[in-house]
Design a protein around this motif. Sequence first.
Motif, PDB file in Angstrom:
ATOM      1  N   THR A   1       0.818  -1.218   0.000  1.00 56.14           N
ATOM      2  CA  THR A   1       0.000   0.000   0.000  1.00 56.14           C
ATOM      3  C   THR A   1       0.849   1.265   0.000  1.00 56.14           C
ATOM      4  N   HIS A   2       2.136   1.159   0.323  1.00 58.51           N
ATOM      5  CA  HIS A   2       3.008   2.338   0.339  1.00 58.51           C
ATOM      6  C   HIS A   2       3.047   3.030  -1.019  1.00 58.51           C
ATOM      7  N   ILE A   3       2.974   2.248  -2.099  1.00 61.83           N
ATOM      8  CA  ILE A   3       3.087   2.865  -3.423  1.00 61.83           C
ATOM      9  C   ILE A   3       1.830   3.653  -3.796  1.00 61.83           C
ATOM     10  N   LEU A   4       0.789   3.522  -2.996  1.00 57.89           N
ATOM     11  CA  LEU A   4      -0.387   4.379  -3.130  1.00 57.89           C
ATOM     12  C   LEU A   4      -0.399   5.471  -2.068  1.00 57.89           C
ATOM     13  N   PHE A   5      -0.009   5.096  -0.855  1.00 56.37           N
ATOM     14  CA  PHE A   5      -0.124   5.988   0.295  1.00 56.37           C
ATOM     15  C   PHE A   5       0.884   7.127   0.258  1.00 56.37           C
ATOM     16  N   VAL A   6       2.138   6.809  -0.006  1.00 61.08           N
ATOM     17  CA  VAL A   6       3.189   7.837   0.025  1.00 61.08           C
ATOM     18  C   VAL A   6       2.943   8.933  -1.018  1.00 61.08           C
ATOM     19  N   PRO A   7       2.668   8.595  -2.287  1.00 58.97           N
ATOM     20  CA  PRO A   7       2.376   9.670  -3.250  1.00 58.97           C
ATOM     21  C   PRO A   7       1.169  10.517  -2.845  1.00 58.97           C
ATOM     22  N   ALA A   8       0.142   9.884  -2.260  1.00 61.61           N
ATOM     23  CA  ALA A   8      -1.039  10.638  -1.832  1.00 61.61           C
ATOM     24  C   ALA A   8      -0.687  11.612  -0.713  1.00 61.61           C
ATOM     25  N   LEU A   9       0.125  11.163   0.236  1.00 64.46           N
ATOM     26  CA  LEU A   9       0.541  12.041   1.331  1.00 64.46           C
ATOM     27  C   LEU A   9       1.377  13.205   0.810  1.00 64.46           C
ATOM     28  N   LEU A  10       2.301  12.913  -0.086  1.00 66.52           N
ATOM     29  CA  LEU A  10       3.151  13.973  -0.631  1.00 66.52           C
ATOM     30  C   LEU A  10       2.326  14.997  -1.400  1.00 66.52           C
ATOM     31  N   LYS A  11       1.326  14.541  -2.123  1.00 59.00           N
ATOM     32  CA  LYS A  11       0.440  15.446  -2.852  1.00 59.00           C
ATOM     33  C   LYS A  11      -0.319  16.373  -1.907  1.00 59.00           C
ATOM     34  N   SER A  12      -0.522  15.909  -0.661  1.00 56.37           N
ATOM     35  CA  SER A  12      -1.361  16.644   0.292  1.00 56.37           C
ATOM     36  C   SER A  12      -0.593  17.687   1.092  1.00 56.37           C
ATOM     37  N   ILE A  13       0.731  17.718   0.961  1.00 57.04           N
ATOM     38  CA  ILE A  13       1.521  18.717   1.688  1.00 57.04           C
ATOM     39  C   ILE A  13       1.274  20.096   1.066  1.00 57.04           C
ATOM     40  N   LYS A  14       0.774  21.011   1.842  1.00 60.71           N
ATOM     41  CA  LYS A  14       0.373  22.319   1.319  1.00 60.71           C
ATOM     42  C   LYS A  14       1.560  23.242   1.068  1.00 60.71           C
ATOM     43  N   ASP A  15       2.532  23.220   1.940  1.00 61.19           N
ATOM     44  CA  ASP A  15       3.699  24.083   1.780  1.00 61.19           C
ATOM     45  C   ASP A  15       4.534  23.590   0.597  1.00 61.19           C
ATOM     46  N   ASP A  16       4.698  24.436  -0.406  1.00 61.90           N
ATOM     47  CA  ASP A  16       5.374  24.038  -1.645  1.00 61.90           C
ATOM     48  C   ASP A  16       6.818  23.610  -1.402  1.00 61.90           C
ATOM     49  N   ARG A  17       7.533  24.343  -0.565  1.00 60.59           N
ATOM     50  CA  ARG A  17       8.938  24.035  -0.302  1.00 60.59           C
ATOM     51  C   ARG A  17       9.069  22.703   0.443  1.00 60.59           C
ATOM     52  N   LYS A  18       8.243  22.503   1.460  1.00 62.57           N
ATOM     53  CA  LYS A  18       8.293  21.249   2.215  1.00 62.57           C
ATOM     54  C   LYS A  18       7.904  20.058   1.334  1.00 62.57           C
ATOM     55  N   ARG A  19       6.929  20.281   0.453  1.00 61.27           N
ATOM     56  CA  ARG A  19       6.502  19.211  -0.440  1.00 61.27           C
ATOM     57  C   ARG A  19       7.631  18.789  -1.376  1.00 61.27           C
ATOM     58  N   LYS A  20       8.342  19.763  -1.932  1.00 63.61           N
ATOM     59  CA  LYS A  20       9.450  19.447  -2.838  1.00 63.61           C
ATOM     60  C   LYS A  20      10.577  18.727  -2.111  1.00 63.61           C
ATOM     61  N   ILE A  21      10.874  19.149  -0.887  1.00 66.75           N
ATOM     62  CA  ILE A  21      11.917  18.489  -0.101  1.00 66.75           C
ATOM     63  C   ILE A  21      11.521  17.047   0.202  1.00 66.75           C
ATOM     64  N   ALA A  22      10.257  16.848   0.596  1.00 68.56           N
ATOM     65  CA  ALA A  22       9.771  15.491   0.921  1.00 68.56           C
ATOM     66  C   ALA A  22       9.804  14.596  -0.309  1.00 68.56           C
ATOM     67  N   ILE A  23       9.404  15.135  -1.452  1.00 69.04           N
ATOM     68  CA  ILE A  23       9.429  14.352  -2.695  1.00 69.04           C
ATOM     69  C   ILE A  23      10.853  13.960  -3.046  1.00 69.04           C
ATOM     70  N   ALA A  24      11.782  14.909  -2.915  1.00 71.15           N
ATOM     71  CA  ALA A  24      13.188  14.622  -3.215  1.00 71.15           C
ATOM     72  C   ALA A  24      13.738  13.536  -2.298  1.00 71.15           C
ATOM     73  N   CYS A  25      13.373  13.580  -1.023  1.00 70.35           N
ATOM     74  CA  CYS A  25      13.840  12.567  -0.064  1.00 70.35           C
ATOM     75  C   CYS A  25      13.302  11.187  -0.424  1.00 70.35           C
ATOM     76  N   VAL A  26      12.030  11.123  -0.802  1.00 72.39           N
ATOM     77  CA  VAL A  26      11.421   9.838  -1.173  1.00 72.39           C
ATOM     78  C   VAL A  26      12.090   9.276  -2.427  1.00 72.39           C
ATOM     79  N   ILE A  27      12.303  10.120  -3.412  1.00 74.25           N
ATOM     80  CA  ILE A  27      12.926   9.652  -4.657  1.00 74.25           C
ATOM     81  C   ILE A  27      14.348   9.172  -4.404  1.00 74.25           C
ATOM     82  N   MET A  28      15.111   9.917  -3.608  1.00 70.81           N
ATOM     83  CA  MET A  28      16.485   9.502  -3.297  1.00 70.81           C
ATOM     84  C   MET A  28      16.509   8.182  -2.531  1.00 70.81           C
TER      85      MET A  28
END
Length: 376
Positions: free
Chosen positions: A308-335
């Motif tokens: 379920t992580h491959i559904l849950f994690v992208p959904a959570l990242l999409k829900s982060i309102k702060d643009d800067r925090k969202r980009k940092i979180a996405i970068a961490c997940v991808i790395m």
Amino acid sequence: MTVYLSLTVVVLLTALLIRKTELKSEHSALIYRGMSRQKMVNIICCLIIFVLLFSVSALRLNVGNDYLNYVEFMHLAYSRAYVPTEIGFNALACIVYYLCGFENYLLIFAIFAFATIFFFMKGMLDQSRWFTLSFAMFMLLGYYFQSLSTVRYYLALSMAFFSIKYVINKDWPRFVLIILIGSLFHKSLLVVLLLYVIAQIKWNRFMYVALFILGCSCFVLSDFYLKIVVQLYPSYKDTVYLEGGTSIVNILRCLAVLGLTLWLYRDVVMESRTYRFYHICNVLSIALYVFGSFLPIISRIGYYLTVTHILFVPALLKSIKDDRKRKIAIACVIMACILYFGLYMRGASADGVRILPYQTFLFHDLPLTLSERGYY
């Protein structure tokens, strides 16, 4: 390695072009008669990805830890001898061999590849809020590549993943039906009839306490629980599988997802039935990996939850309102996913995985099986 790396790069770049398309209003739905450009792009890209993944999987020969074992099991099933595999696998082997007029194991592996990839991709397309990242996690976390090795189990896992939408929508007849069909190929799938039903309940603090107490009981009653498992899986008796073990990497991954969940719980997760289901699946997987390490092949149960992580994690990242925090979180997940992919490929030739070196029946021959060597 070149085949896998090239495949991963091409399909991930193709997945970048896929976007979810929705009609803007009820009125537009009434007058719409054609297909949007984006929807056409989505269809073409999905077909390209499917064909590439299917081709690499279907063309392989003696790739995967259990490949020769499966060929042997197919032969024995067709010969009406005893095999430890489920009735669905045995029946498929008999039907395909009978219709082909010879032991066409290549076609059976192709059928498994087609079904496994279909259920995973259809599940992501139907359920993911962000298909591109879900698909990237599917590839980089090894789900596709491990399906080359553990054929029956990953068909079951893909069907469990596909069935999640029926759990969310409380479509219990369809959920039970697909799980029962999948269990004909790997009976471990039956465990989700319990786990997924538990995960879709709205938990309170007393249920978390009960889970903790049940987990602690494993330290005292592990022998008793192990006897139950052996009754369910008699083929594990007196084998190395009973040694148990757990995965530190999976525990860390689940804890990271838990941290992201708690950060967004009040704003995103708490009021969403879907996200609560994903969250409880993650909590159950942590309990399983921590307290159930004595169980044989604990990962086979845990993966039904962590997929379920491959559904849950992208959904959570999409829900982060702060643009800067969202980009940092996405970068961490991808790395993190790229790091996991590198570690996985580093051990891809080891026993238990053995998807390297990649070979195809176009250029290679299959080694002799036990029956052909006269061991039976």
